[in-house]
Design a protein around this motif. Structure first.
Motif, PDB file in Angstrom:
ATOM      1  N   GLY A 232       0.538  -1.351  -0.278  1.00 19.31           N
ATOM      2  CA  GLY A 232      -0.116  -0.153   0.235  1.00 19.31           C
ATOM      3  C   GLY A 232       0.806   0.968  -0.349  1.00 19.31           C
ATOM      4  O   GLY A 232       2.348   1.495   0.518  1.00 19.31           O
ATOM      5  N   PRO A 233      -0.017   2.108  -0.447  1.00 20.31           N
ATOM      6  CA  PRO A 233      -0.917   2.449  -0.477  1.00 20.31           C
ATOM      7  C   PRO A 233      -1.761   2.386  -2.085  1.00 20.31           C
ATOM      8  O   PRO A 233      -0.744   1.938  -2.560  1.00 20.31           O
ATOM      9  CB  PRO A 233      -1.317   4.246   0.043  1.00 20.31           C
ATOM     10  N   PRO A 234      -3.088   2.689  -2.389  1.00 19.90           N
ATOM     11  CA  PRO A 234      -3.593   1.979  -3.644  1.00 19.90           C
ATOM     12  C   PRO A 234      -2.816   3.325  -5.061  1.00 19.90           C
ATOM     13  O   PRO A 234      -2.640   4.344  -4.105  1.00 19.90           O
ATOM     14  CB  PRO A 234      -4.742   2.360  -3.095  1.00 19.90           C
ATOM     15  N   THR A 235      -3.221   2.997  -5.786  1.00 18.76           N
ATOM     16  CA  THR A 235      -3.048   3.633  -6.918  1.00 18.76           C
ATOM     17  C   THR A 235      -3.940   4.139  -7.346  1.00 18.76           C
ATOM     18  O   THR A 235      -5.025   3.775  -6.294  1.00 18.76           O
ATOM     19  CB  THR A 235      -2.114   2.544  -8.048  1.00 18.76           C
ATOM     20  N   ARG A 236      -4.191   5.479  -8.268  1.00 15.93           N
ATOM     21  CA  ARG A 236      -5.041   5.964  -8.795  1.00 15.93           C
ATOM     22  C   ARG A 236      -6.208   4.887  -9.215  1.00 15.93           C
ATOM     23  O   ARG A 236      -7.825   4.899  -9.207  1.00 15.93           O
ATOM     24  CB  ARG A 236      -5.607   6.588 -10.416  1.00 15.93           C
ATOM     25  N   LYS A 237      -6.167   3.254  -9.499  1.00 12.09           N
ATOM     26  CA  LYS A 237      -6.902   2.262 -10.470  1.00 12.09           C
ATOM     27  C   LYS A 237      -6.925   1.424  -9.321  1.00 12.09           C
ATOM     28  O   LYS A 237      -7.442   0.486  -9.704  1.00 12.09           O
ATOM     29  CB  LYS A 237      -5.680   1.838 -11.318  1.00 12.09           C
ATOM     30  N   GLY A 238      -6.391   1.874  -7.985  1.00 10.32           N
ATOM     31  CA  GLY A 238      -6.987   1.275  -7.260  1.00 10.32           C
ATOM     32  C   GLY A 238      -6.148  -0.525  -6.901  1.00 10.32           C
ATOM     33  O   GLY A 238      -6.319  -1.141  -6.013  1.00 10.32           O
ATOM     34  N   ARG A 239      -4.917  -0.204  -7.013  1.00 11.69           N
ATOM     35  CA  ARG A 239      -3.963  -1.592  -7.209  1.00 11.69           C
ATOM     36  C   ARG A 239      -3.433  -0.765  -5.694  1.00 11.69           C
ATOM     37  O   ARG A 239      -3.266  -0.116  -5.392  1.00 11.69           O
ATOM     38  CB  ARG A 239      -3.810  -2.339  -7.956  1.00 11.69           C
ATOM     39  N   LEU A 240      -2.573  -1.974  -5.197  1.00 12.61           N
ATOM     40  CA  LEU A 240      -1.832  -1.152  -3.708  1.00 12.61           C
ATOM     41  C   LEU A 240      -0.837  -1.779  -4.703  1.00 12.61           C
ATOM     42  O   LEU A 240       0.517  -2.785  -5.291  1.00 12.61           O
ATOM     43  CB  LEU A 240      -1.835  -2.817  -2.665  1.00 12.61           C
ATOM     44  N   ARG A 241       0.347  -0.597  -4.413  1.00 12.76           N
ATOM     45  CA  ARG A 241       2.455  -0.727  -4.124  1.00 12.76           C
ATOM     46  C   ARG A 241       2.534  -1.606  -2.928  1.00 12.76           C
ATOM     47  O   ARG A 241       1.846  -1.926  -2.258  1.00 12.76           O
ATOM     48  CB  ARG A 241       2.799   1.131  -4.108  1.00 12.76           C
TER      49      ARG A 241
END
Length: 248
Positions: A232-241
């Motif tokens: 985390g945190p999430p990207t703009r597309k909702g995926r987690l770094r």
């Protein structure tokens, strides 16, 4: 591993707790990281008030003994029956497997042998006191290479080598994280998990939807061992770094 039975290990820990006297600590031989995690869970659940310590002879040890101490005594690594032996050789390349094989060929049980820290021209072996003198007297060869053994009292540091891994994952689910770490497909990750080839924090997990927390250790049979540092945190597309390291 699937079906691993830790009942004997737990019985040894319980025996140490029963045997610990008012003035004398009791010890259980060297444990690997999975066994350490299992015995910690057992002691926390069954003996929450126990006074104990895991120690392997130096701060970064992977294999460690369990020491159970009287309630009035502060657990101390100096009390553990561990001796460091320096194995010296010249002119050949030897590795951890070579030294472990040579020690076990002397008839030692694995629980008597702790970490083997291999350096450029020596190996520092952490051994139970009871076998250290025997090893110094009887270990003269590692494979075809002649060696000498001496007591060792210097500092030891284990240098861990990692490969950095980063990217994004769909979620914190175990199957997602395993696929990202290994580069396999989600289906292949699911198959490996359900087959019992994945351990999360040294405990085999077969639930592919299990959540992986930041800081978790993952062992994936056939692929290696990983530490997930960030999730985390999430990207703009909702995926987690995520950021992770693989032991190399």
């Amino acid at each position: 591993m699937p079906g691993t039975d830790d009942s004997l290990l737990f019985a040894r820990a319980d025996d140490a707790l029963r045997a610990v006297g008012r003035y004398a600590a009791r010890f259980v031989g060297f444990l690997d990281e999975r066994e350490q995690a299992a015995v910690l869970r057992h002691l926390s659940a069954k003996h929450a008030d126990a006074s104990f310590l895991l120690w392997g002879g130096y701060a970064d040890a992977e294999r460690r003994m369990l020491g159970v101490f009287p309630q009035e005594e502060v657990p101390d690594g100096a009390a553990f029956p561990i001796t460091a032996v320096q194995i010296i050789w010249k002119g050949a390349e030897l590795n951890h497997r070579d030294f472990l094989g040579a020690l076990l060929s002397l008839g030692l049980k694995r629980e008597k042998v702790g970490d083997l820290v291999v350096r450029s021209n020596d190996c520092v072996a952490f051994l139970e006191n009871a076998v250290a003198a025997f090893v110094r007297s009887n270990l003269s060869r590692v494979g075809r290479i002649g060696v000498s053994c001496e007591p060792y009292e210097g500092d030891v540091r284990r240098e861990a080598h990692f490969a950095e891994i980063g990217g994004t994952v769909a979620s914190e689910r175990l199957d997602c994280v395993v696929a990202a770490l290994t580069g396999c497909s989600r289906t292949q990750a699911e198959d490996g998990i359900t087959a019992g080839r994945v351990a999360l924090d040294f405990r085999t997990v077969t639930d592919r939807a299990c959540r992986v927390p930041p800081g978790a250790s993952l062992s994936i049979r056939g692929c290696g061992r990983f530490v997930v540092d960030e999730l985390g945190p999430p990207t703009r597309k909702g995926r987690l770094r995520f950021a992770a390291r693989k032991y190399v």
